[in-house]
Design a protein around this motif. Structure first.
Motif, PDB file in Angstrom:
ATOM      1  N   GLY A  10       0.796  -1.230   0.000  1.00  0.00           N
ATOM      2  CA  GLY A  10       0.000   0.000   0.000  1.00  0.00           C
ATOM      3  C   GLY A  10       0.828   1.279   0.000  1.00  0.00           C
ATOM      4  N   GLY A  39      -2.413  -3.441  -1.473  1.00  0.00           N
ATOM      5  CA  GLY A  39      -2.475  -3.049  -0.056  1.00  0.00           C
ATOM      6  C   GLY A  39      -3.255  -1.762   0.171  1.00  0.00           C
ATOM      7  N   GLY A  40      -3.420  -1.423   1.447  1.00  0.00           N
ATOM      8  CA  GLY A  40      -4.293  -0.303   1.832  1.00  0.00           C
ATOM      9  C   GLY A  40      -3.611   1.058   1.862  1.00  0.00           C
ATOM     10  N   ASP A  62      -9.856  -3.633  11.186  1.00  0.00           N
ATOM     11  CA  ASP A  62      -9.461  -4.495  10.062  1.00  0.00           C
ATOM     12  C   ASP A  62     -10.463  -4.379   8.912  1.00  0.00           C
ATOM     13  N   GLY A  65      -9.688  -1.386   7.094  1.00  0.00           N
ATOM     14  CA  GLY A  65      -8.472  -1.604   6.297  1.00  0.00           C
ATOM     15  C   GLY A  65      -8.792  -2.363   5.019  1.00  0.00           C
ATOM     16  N   ILE A  66      -9.628  -3.380   5.146  1.00  0.00           N
ATOM     17  CA  ILE A  66      -9.990  -4.192   3.969  1.00  0.00           C
ATOM     18  C   ILE A  66     -10.683  -3.314   2.920  1.00  0.00           C
ATOM     19  N   GLY A 107      -7.947  -7.067   0.316  1.00  0.00           N
ATOM     20  CA  GLY A 107      -8.012  -7.981   1.450  1.00  0.00           C
ATOM     21  C   GLY A 107      -9.236  -8.887   1.391  1.00  0.00           C
ATOM     22  N   THR A 108      -9.258  -9.831   2.316  1.00  0.00           N
ATOM     23  CA  THR A 108     -10.370 -10.791   2.360  1.00  0.00           C
ATOM     24  C   THR A 108     -11.123 -10.722   3.695  1.00  0.00           C
ATOM     25  N   GLU A 109     -10.469 -11.175   4.775  1.00  0.00           N
ATOM     26  CA  GLU A 109     -11.137 -11.086   6.075  1.00  0.00           C
ATOM     27  C   GLU A 109     -10.219 -10.533   7.158  1.00  0.00           C
ATOM     28  N   PRO A 110     -10.805 -10.078   8.294  1.00  0.00           N
ATOM     29  CA  PRO A 110      -9.996  -9.498   9.372  1.00  0.00           C
ATOM     30  C   PRO A 110      -8.964 -10.482   9.923  1.00  0.00           C
ATOM     31  N   HIS A 112      -5.503 -10.456   9.276  1.00  0.00           N
ATOM     32  CA  HIS A 112      -4.184 -10.532   8.621  1.00  0.00           C
ATOM     33  C   HIS A 112      -4.046  -9.376   7.651  1.00  0.00           C
ATOM     34  N   THR A 114      -2.676  -8.016   3.477  1.00  0.00           N
ATOM     35  CA  THR A 114      -2.726  -8.479   2.084  1.00  0.00           C
ATOM     36  C   THR A 114      -1.513  -9.352   1.734  1.00  0.00           C
ATOM     37  N   VAL A 117      -2.900 -12.688   2.165  1.00  0.00           N
ATOM     38  CA  VAL A 117      -3.817 -12.954   1.042  1.00  0.00           C
ATOM     39  C   VAL A 117      -3.003 -13.393  -0.184  1.00  0.00           C
TER      40      VAL A 117
HETATM   41  P1  UTP Z   1      -2.384  -4.028   4.200  1.00  0.00           P
HETATM   42  O1  UTP Z   1      -2.232  -5.359   3.639  1.00  0.00           O
HETATM   43  O2  UTP Z   1      -2.133  -2.842   3.359  1.00  0.00           O
HETATM   44  O3  UTP Z   1      -1.538  -4.020   5.537  1.00  0.00           O
HETATM   45  O4  UTP Z   1      -3.841  -3.903   4.804  1.00  0.00           O
HETATM   46  P2  UTP Z   1      -0.284  -3.278   6.075  1.00  0.00           P
HETATM   47  O5  UTP Z   1       0.686  -4.286   6.586  1.00  0.00           O
HETATM   48  O6  UTP Z   1      -0.824  -2.294   7.065  1.00  0.00           O
HETATM   49  O7  UTP Z   1       0.361  -2.527   4.880  1.00  0.00           O
HETATM   50  P3  UTP Z   1       1.482  -2.963   3.830  1.00  0.00           P
HETATM   51  O8  UTP Z   1       1.665  -4.452   3.885  1.00  0.00           O
HETATM   52  O9  UTP Z   1       2.672  -2.181   4.217  1.00  0.00           O
HETATM   53  O10 UTP Z   1       0.881  -2.521   2.521  1.00  0.00           O
HETATM   54  C1  UTP Z   1      -4.247  -2.759   5.568  1.00  0.00           C
HETATM   55  C2  UTP Z   1      -5.017  -3.196   6.774  1.00  0.00           C
HETATM   56  O11 UTP Z   1      -6.242  -3.836   6.376  1.00  0.00           O
HETATM   57  C3  UTP Z   1      -6.575  -4.923   7.219  1.00  0.00           C
HETATM   58  C4  UTP Z   1      -5.494  -4.925   8.308  1.00  0.00           C
HETATM   59  O12 UTP Z   1      -5.963  -4.122   9.374  1.00  0.00           O
HETATM   60  C5  UTP Z   1      -4.316  -4.250   7.619  1.00  0.00           C
HETATM   61  O13 UTP Z   1      -3.409  -3.672   8.529  1.00  0.00           O
HETATM   62  N1  UTP Z   1      -6.663  -6.178   6.426  1.00  0.00           N
HETATM   63  C6  UTP Z   1      -6.125  -6.258   5.183  1.00  0.00           C
HETATM   64  C7  UTP Z   1      -7.338  -7.263   6.931  1.00  0.00           C
HETATM   65  O14 UTP Z   1      -7.825  -7.237   8.070  1.00  0.00           O
HETATM   66  N2  UTP Z   1      -7.475  -8.395   6.175  1.00  0.00           N
HETATM   67  C8  UTP Z   1      -6.949  -8.491   4.938  1.00  0.00           C
HETATM   68  O15 UTP Z   1      -7.110  -9.547   4.272  1.00  0.00           O
HETATM   69  C9  UTP Z   1      -6.241  -7.400   4.438  1.00  0.00           C
END
Ligand code: UTP
Length: 218
Positions: A10, A39-40, A62, A65-66, A107-110, A112, A114, A117
């Motif tokens: 992200g 990513g987010g 979460d 974030g998803i 993302g998929t579910e709370p 974890h 991406t 994923v």
């Molecule tokens: P990211 O995958 O962008 O997480 O998802 P990150 O580690 O904060 O950022 P990167 O890896 O540096 O890009 C953002 C948020 O979305 C939620 C989590 O809270 C995550 O921190 N999320 C994402 C989920 O709960 N489930 C998912 O499958 C994906």
């Protein structure tokens, strides 16, 4: 099924790094087959921190974030002329991949990120490699801000997991991979190529199986 599975961290969605995002999109457009997990980035961070101040539970943070990851995935998907909806599950992503040879999801579910994923999708698609496009050029043996930090070019799953859990580092503190994704990679022997988004040619060297600068987790 050929074609890479890519995790687009992200951080590439930061305003100041827009040129790298646009470069990445331009280049990936030329690939015929790929699975891209987005990513987010700043949207996820900002909205999660706002919600946290209001006292929302982690589960809902979460969920927020998803939604941010799916918003970013929608942007990339539209930029690539993809007419498919962003899949909400790995199963749906596998179906899209089989039918259309490309998939772009968030993302998929709370519980974890991406990264996990990406590894689950690679596992489901029976891939042996994923490319993690992130904001650091290598894994380092200690906090990369420290002068004596050394680049790691190759590391085993177990050593990477040990590094994450080591107290001195602080759990998950800016570590570009999470434990769950490393565990999934290990159980299915999926190699992770970690590369910085700030060198687009290098990113595509890693994607296309050429020599690349970055860390290989095996
Ligand atoms: P990211 O995958 O962008 O997480 O998802 P990150 O580690 O904060 O950022 P990167 O890896 O540096 O890009 C953002 C948020 O979305 C939620 C989590 O809270 C995550 O921190 N999320 C994402 C989920 O709960 N489930 C998912 O499958 C994906």
């Amino acid at each position: 099924m050929s074609g890479p599975v890519i995790s687009l961290g992200g951080s590439i969605f930061s305003k100041t790094d827009e040129k790298y995002l646009l470069e990445f999109i331009k280049r990936i457009k030329k690939e015929n087959e790929y699975a891209l997990v987005v990513g987010g980035g700043p949207i996820a961070r900002d909205e999660i921190s706002r919600l946290r101040k209001i006292g929302a539970k982690e589960y809902y943070l979460d969920m927020m974030g998803i939604q941010a990851t799916r918003l970013n995935a929608t942007m990339v998907s539209l930029a690539l002329g993809n007419l498919m909806e962003v899949p909400r599950s790995i199963d749906e992503a596998v179906r899209q991949m089989k039918l259309y040879k490309r998939v772009i999801m968030g993302g998929t579910e709370p519980g974890h990120t991406t990264d996990a994923v990406t590894l689950l999708l690679a596992e489901a698609l029976n891939k042996d490699t994923v490319v993690n496009v992130t904001n650091v050029d290598f894994l380092y043996d200690r906090d990369p801000r420290l002068k004596d930090a050394n680049k790691i070019e190759r590391i085993s799953y177990s050593s990477a997991i040990k590094m994450i859990t080591a107290e001195k580092r602080g759990a998950g503190e800016n570590f570009p991979l999470d434990i769950l994704s490393l565990n999934i990679a290990r159980r299915s022997s999926i190699r992770i190529k970690l590369v910085s988004f700030k060198d687009t040619s290098n990113v595509f060297n890693a994607i296309n199986g050429k020599k690349f600068k970055g860390t290989l987790v095996v």
